[in-house]
Scaffold this active site. Structure first.
Site, short mmCIF file in Angstrom:
data_model
loop_
_atom_site.label_atom_id
_atom_site.label_comp_id
_atom_site.label_asym_id
_atom_site.label_seq_id
_atom_site.Cartn_x
_atom_site.Cartn_y
_atom_site.Cartn_z
N LYS A 55 13.93 -2.62 -6.79
CA LYS A 55 14.16 -1.59 -7.80
C LYS A 55 15.28 -0.65 -7.38
O LYS A 55 16.12 -0.27 -8.20
CB LYS A 55 12.87 -0.80 -8.02
CG LYS A 55 12.98 0.29 -9.07
CD LYS A 55 11.64 0.98 -9.26
CE LYS A 55 11.73 2.08 -10.31
NZ LYS A 55 10.44 2.76 -10.51
N ARG A 106 -0.45 -0.34 -5.70
CA ARG A 106 0.43 0.48 -4.88
C ARG A 106 -0.12 1.91 -4.76
O ARG A 106 -0.05 2.54 -3.69
CB ARG A 106 1.84 0.50 -5.48
CG ARG A 106 2.58 -0.81 -5.31
CD ARG A 106 3.83 -0.89 -6.17
NE ARG A 106 4.80 0.15 -5.93
CZ ARG A 106 5.68 0.17 -4.93
NH1 ARG A 106 5.67 -0.81 -4.03
NH2 ARG A 106 6.55 1.16 -4.81
N HIS A 124 9.97 3.44 -1.22
CA HIS A 124 10.37 4.63 -1.96
C HIS A 124 11.59 5.22 -1.26
O HIS A 124 11.66 5.25 -0.04
CB HIS A 124 9.25 5.67 -1.98
CG HIS A 124 8.16 5.32 -2.93
ND1 HIS A 124 6.88 5.79 -2.80
CD2 HIS A 124 8.15 4.52 -4.04
CE1 HIS A 124 6.13 5.32 -3.79
NE2 HIS A 124 6.88 4.55 -4.54
N TYR A 177 21.03 2.56 4.42
CA TYR A 177 19.57 2.48 4.44
C TYR A 177 19.13 1.46 5.48
O TYR A 177 19.62 0.34 5.51
CB TYR A 177 19.07 2.09 3.05
CG TYR A 177 17.58 1.84 2.97
CD1 TYR A 177 16.69 2.91 3.02
CD2 TYR A 177 17.07 0.55 2.85
CE1 TYR A 177 15.32 2.69 2.94
CE2 TYR A 177 15.71 0.33 2.77
CZ TYR A 177 14.85 1.41 2.82
OH TYR A 177 13.49 1.18 2.73
N HIS A 215 0.40 -3.19 -10.65
CA HIS A 215 1.17 -2.09 -10.07
C HIS A 215 0.26 -1.00 -9.52
O HIS A 215 0.63 -0.27 -8.58
CB HIS A 215 2.10 -1.51 -11.13
CG HIS A 215 3.33 -0.87 -10.57
ND1 HIS A 215 3.30 0.27 -9.81
CD2 HIS A 215 4.64 -1.22 -10.66
CE1 HIS A 215 4.53 0.60 -9.46
NE2 HIS A 215 5.36 -0.27 -9.95
N ARG A 271 5.75 -4.31 -5.45
CA ARG A 271 5.66 -4.31 -6.91
C ARG A 271 5.37 -5.72 -7.38
O ARG A 271 5.82 -6.70 -6.77
CB ARG A 271 6.96 -3.80 -7.52
CG ARG A 271 7.29 -2.35 -7.13
CD ARG A 271 8.64 -1.92 -7.67
NE ARG A 271 8.92 -0.53 -7.32
CZ ARG A 271 9.49 -0.13 -6.18
NH1 ARG A 271 9.85 -1.06 -5.28
NH2 ARG A 271 9.69 1.14 -5.93
#
Length: 412
Positions: free
Chosen positions: A277, A342, A365, A374, A339, A250
Site C-alpha cells: 500500500k 490486523r 505502517h 525506508y 482486514h 493485508r
C-alpha cells in the site's frame, strides 16, 4: 438511358435510375443549380452549385444516390440555397461542422481517461490497475465515455455519483470520484481544460468511514480461531485465514502473493514495494505456525505461481471476496473481516507490552511526513520474537482459557 435521351427537368426518378455512365465523369442539371454527378464506374451523387461569399462558384456534395432520392436532394438543395441567401457559405459551415465533430471525437472523456491510465499504470500495483480501470469501464464509460469531457457539467457528475451512492457502493463511488478528478487534473495541467468539474464534490457526497474494519472482541476470538480451524469448505481459504491472523498482513498482500516471495529456510516473506500500500518493500518474519500453514498450502498450490490461484485462471489470484465469504459462512458477517485481523494483532500486541514501533513496523505502517530511505528490515529480529509470541498466544487462546481484554481502537 443516355443523357441525350432526357426529355424534361427536374429529372424523373426513372431517368435518374437509368442514366448510364460515360467514359468521363459528367454532371446532369436537375434544376435550380442542383446536379446529378455520374462517374465512369457508375456511382451517382448529388451536388449543389452556388456562389460563395467571395463571389466564386463552388460545389457542395449532398450525398450519394440512391441513399439520397431526387426528392430529398431537392429538399436539401432548397435549404442550402436559403442559407446562401442569408449570406452563409454552406461549404464553410460543413467544414466547421466536420472539424467540430472531429474535435469532439478526439476529446471524449474515455480518450482522456485512457491517456491518464497509460500515464499512471507504471506506478500502480496490478490489483490497483484492475480495480481502477474496471470501475471506470463498468460505471463511467457507458455514461460519459463518448462525450467531450469539457462539456460534462458538475451537476451531471454530482447526479452520477449520487446514483452510485444510492446503490450503496460508497467505496466504489469514492474510487471513481478520485479517478475522474485526477483525469480532469490531467486535462487542466496540459492546457485542455481550465476548471475541474469534480472539484469540491466530495464535500457533498458520502465518504467511507475511517478504516475501522469489523473484528470480534477479545472474548470472542478463541471461538473464531476454533471456527477457522474447523472450516470445512476450502482448505486453501482456511489456511489463508490462519495466515492472515499469524502475519498481520493485508488480505490483498496475502491473496496475490507468489511463492517466490517466501524463503522457508530463513522463515521470511519478502513483499516488494509494487504490492504494498505504501509502495515500500516489506519483510514479514514467519512463526513456526505460519511456516506450517504455508507448507500445508504448498502441497495444494505449490505447482502454481500463486499461493491462492483462481479457479478459472490459475495465473490470477482468487477473488478478493474469498476470505470474507468464508467468514460469512462461519456466521461472522459484519463481525469480522480479513482486514480486521490486523486490528486484533495491533491491539493484542500493544496490550501485552510490545513497543509501538515494533508493532507498527510489523503492520507496515509509515508515519505521515517521514522521508528518506525506508529500512524494510527495521526491527526484524524483535518482530520475529514478537510474532512467535503472538502465534503461541493464539494457540493458547484456541485451546485454553487465557484471560482476555476487549480490543480498543487501533489503526489498520
Amino acid at each position: 438511358m443516355k443523357r441525350s435521351e432526357i426529355k424534361r427537368r427536374p429529372l424523373s426518378d426513372t431517368a435518374v435510375a437509368a442514366l448510364e455512365p460515360e467514359t468521363r465523369e459528367y454532371r446532369e442539371h436537375d434544376g435550380n443549380s442542383l446536379y446529378l454527378r455520374v462517374k465512369p464506374e457508375g456511382q451517382k451523387s448529388w451536388q449543389l452549385r452556388y456562389k460563395n461569399q467571395a463571389g466564386k462558384w463552388s460545389w457542395l456534395g449532398l450525398g450519394g444516390y440512391p441513399a439520397i432520392s431526387p426528392a430529398l436532394a431537392r429538399k436539401k438543395a432548397a435549404e442550402l440555397r436559403k442559407e446562401v441567401s442569408h449570406g452563409n457559405d454552406p461549404l464553410q459551415l460543413k467544414r466547421e461542422q466536420q472539424a467540430a465533430e472531429l474535435e469532439a471525437a478526439t476529446n471524449t472523456f474515455e480518450k482522456l481517461a485512457r491517456e491518464w491510465i497509460d500515464i499512471r499504470t507504471p506506478g500502480w500495483a496490478e490489483n490497483t490497475t484492475v480495480r481502477t480501470v474496471g470501475a471506470l469501464e463498468l460505471h463511467v464509460f457507458p455514461v460519459f465515455g463518448k462525450r467531450p469531457f469539457a462539456q460534462i457539467l458538475p451537476i451531471e457528475w454530482m447526479e452520477f455519483l449520487r446514483g452510485m451512492e444510492q446503490k450503496g457502493i460508497i467505496e466504489q463511488m469514492s474510487r471513481v470520484r478520485r479517478s475522474c478528478k485526477e483525469i480532469y487534473d490531467l486535462a487542466r495541467v496540459t492546457g485542455r481544460a481550465i476548471h475541474n468539474p469534480l472539484e469540491g464534490l466530495n464535500r457533498f457526497l458520502q465518504t467511507k468511514p475511517a478504516e475501522n474494519y469489523a473484528h470480534v472482541t477479545a472474548r470472542e476470538l478463541p471461538e473464531l480461531l476454533r471456527a477457522i480451524s474447523a472450516y470445512p469448505h476450502a482448505q486453501d481459504v482456511q489456511l489463508g485465514l490462519r495466515l492472515l491472523i499469524l502475519t498481520g498482513v493485508r488480505p490483498s498482500e496475502l491473496r496475490e502473493a507468489p511463492w517466490e516471495e517466501f524463503d522457508f529456510r530463513k522463515a521470511l516473506w519478502s513483499i516488494p514495494a509494487s504490492r504494498m500500500k505504501k509502495r515500500r518493500d516489506h519483510l514479514v518474519p514467519l512463526s513456526r505456525q505460519a511456516l506450517e500453514a504455508l507448507k500445508q498450502l504448498h502441497v495444494m498450490t505449490g505447482r502454481y505461481p500463486l499461493l491462492f490461484p483462481g479457479r478459472s485462471d490459475r495465473k490470477k489470484p482468487r477473488s478478493n471476496m474469498a476470505f470474507n465469504m468464508a467468514l460469512r459462512r462461519m456466521g461472522y458477517e459484519g463481525r469480522q473481516t480479513g482486514h480486521g485481523f490486523r486490528h486484533i494483532a495491533s491491539t493484542t500486541l500493544r496490550e501485552h507490552g510490545f513497543p509501538r514501533e515494533h508493532v507498527e513496523a510489523q503492520l507496515a505502517h509509515v508515519e505521515e511526513g517521514v522521508s528518506g530511505v525506508y529500512n524494510k528490515a527495521i526491527y526484524l529480529e524483535q518482530r520475529r520474537e514478537m510474532m512467535q509470541w503472538y502465534a503461541d498466544h493464539l494457540d493458547k487462546l484456541e485451546h485454553g482459557n487465557l484471560v482476555t481484554v476487549d480490543f480498543g481502537l487501533a489503526r489498520t
